[in-house]
Enzyme design. Structure first.
Site, PDB file in Angstrom:
ATOM      1  CG  PHE A  63     -14.059  26.517  43.436  1.00  0.00           C
ATOM      2  CD1 PHE A  63     -13.434  27.117  42.357  1.00  0.00           C
ATOM      3  CD2 PHE A  63     -15.094  27.213  44.068  1.00  0.00           C
ATOM      4  CE1 PHE A  63     -13.821  28.378  41.920  1.00  0.00           C
ATOM      5  CE2 PHE A  63     -15.481  28.469  43.639  1.00  0.00           C
ATOM      6  CZ  PHE A  63     -14.844  29.050  42.561  1.00  0.00           C
TER       7      PHE A  63
ATOM      8  CE  LYS B 124     -13.209  29.997  35.833  1.00  0.00           C
ATOM      9  NZ  LYS B 124     -12.447  28.946  35.110  1.00  0.00           N
TER      10      LYS B 124
ATOM     11  N   GLY C 259      -9.519  17.527  41.752  1.00  0.00           N
ATOM     12  CA  GLY C 259     -10.830  17.996  41.281  1.00  0.00           C
ATOM     13  C   GLY C 259     -11.196  17.640  39.852  1.00  0.00           C
TER      14      GLY C 259
ATOM     15  CE1 TYR D 290     -13.229  31.560  39.434  1.00  0.00           C
ATOM     16  CE2 TYR D 290     -15.586  31.766  39.802  1.00  0.00           C
ATOM     17  CZ  TYR D 290     -14.509  31.024  39.391  1.00  0.00           C
ATOM     18  OH  TYR D 290     -14.696  29.746  38.916  1.00  0.00           O
TER      19      TYR D 290
ATOM     20  CG  ASP E  69       2.998  29.225  39.120  1.00  0.00           C
ATOM     21  OD1 ASP E  69       1.862  29.339  38.588  1.00  0.00           O
ATOM     22  OD2 ASP E  69       3.364  29.905  40.088  1.00  0.00           O
TER      23      ASP E  69
HETATM   24  C1  8X3 Z   1     -17.475  28.159  40.464  1.00  0.00           C
HETATM   25  C2  8X3 Z   1     -18.929  28.398  40.602  1.00  0.00           C
HETATM   26  O1  8X3 Z   1     -20.781  29.763  41.665  1.00  0.00           O
HETATM   27  O2  8X3 Z   1     -18.719  29.590  42.912  1.00  0.00           O
HETATM   28  O3  8X3 Z   1     -16.956  28.607  39.273  1.00  0.00           O
HETATM   29  O4  8X3 Z   1     -18.810  30.958  40.957  1.00  0.00           O
HETATM   30  S1  8X3 Z   1     -19.305  29.738  41.574  1.00  0.00           S
END
Ligand code: 8X3
Length: 255
Positions: free
Chosen positions: A190, A157, A13, A153, A60
């Site tokens: 992803f 971020k 990626g 998630y 890892d």
């Molecule tokens: C990836 C983008 O929109 O799936 O970080 O969160 S999203």
């Protein structure tokens, strides 16, 4: 002597595309990830195509002891890192927060936050001593907005965004640039990882629209690291044309 770059999560990626972009720009590259065979194949590819040197570190990133051991195994001359791209990261699951799998939470927190910190800790020491360098952190639109079932998630971020700002402030006296790139939908592994191998489900995320490609993000990183020394790009938010934000996506020919 070539400049040195360090790319985490380089076995696929955005990380792989970034390692290629850096090699094309004449950087010797340290490529890291868990999948040694893939990294070795990439090393051959980069060395043959771009004539640069490549150092493979397979470990890892979630395990501090492994990160430290990998760093200790890096020869001194390879530690003089000019560019660090903190790309390793993942989403695990897409569940309502009250149903979330705590193992998924730990995987995301350990990779996206703690792993990034473990590696950066070593590299920042070097950059601070050398009074220079550039750190590029991979954030996400998920670092700007929280969407339904994105909860943890998005939290990781958002943490990357705060860490980026913290790095920029604390490294200010040491001439170290710190940037972040926040992509929207990029078609890589992803979504396959997020949905634990369910390729059908992963494909449906991008159905009816043209997502970004890993190379599009590598292009942005190329722009960021090639600015003159007095210019720092703090943050770039980059989306597919068919995506306005986390909530509005325009799809045609739904399949
Ligand atoms: C990836 C983008 O929109 O799936 O970080 O969160 S999203």
């Amino acid at each position: 002597m070539n400049k040195k770059a360090f790319v985490t999560g380089a076995s696929a990626g955005i990380g792989m595309a970034t390692a290629k972009m850096l090699s094309r720009n004449g950087y010797d590259v340290i490529i890291t990830g868990r999948r040694r065979e893939r990294l070795e194949a990439l090393k051959l590819d980069l060395e043959q195509n771009f004539g640069v040197s490549v150092f493979v570190l397979a470990f890892d990133i979630r395990k501090k002891a492994e990160v430290d051991k990998a760093w200790d195994s890096l020869p001194q001359e390879w530690r003089q890192i000019d560019v660090l791209v903190n790309n390793a990261g993942l989403a695990a699951g897409l569940d309502y927060i009250y149903d979330g799998d705590t193992e998924d939470w730990e995987t995301m927190i350990d990779t996206n936050i703690k792993g990034l910190l473990y590696i950066s800790r070593h590299v920042m020491q070097v950059m601070k001593e050398r009074r220079g360098g550039h750190i590029v952190n991979l954030s996400s639109i998920a670092g700007k907005e929280v969407y339904e079932r994105g909860n943890i998630y998005c939290a990781t971020k958002h943490a990357v965004e705060a860490i980026t700002k913290g790095m920029r402030i604390d490294l200010l006296p040491y001439n170290v640039k710190v940037s972040s790139v926040s992509p929207g939908m990029v078609e890589t592994e992803f979504s396959i990882v997020r949905f634990k191998g369910d390729e059908q489900k992963a494909k449906s995320v991008y159905a009816g629209l043209e997502p970004l490609r890993a190379e599009d993000i590598a292009d942005v990183i190329e722009f960021i690291i090639t600015r003159p020394s007095h210019v720092n790009i703090n943050d770039v938010l980059v989306m597919p044309t068919a995506q306005a934000n986390s909530f509005y996506v325009h799809r045609t020919n739904k399949d």
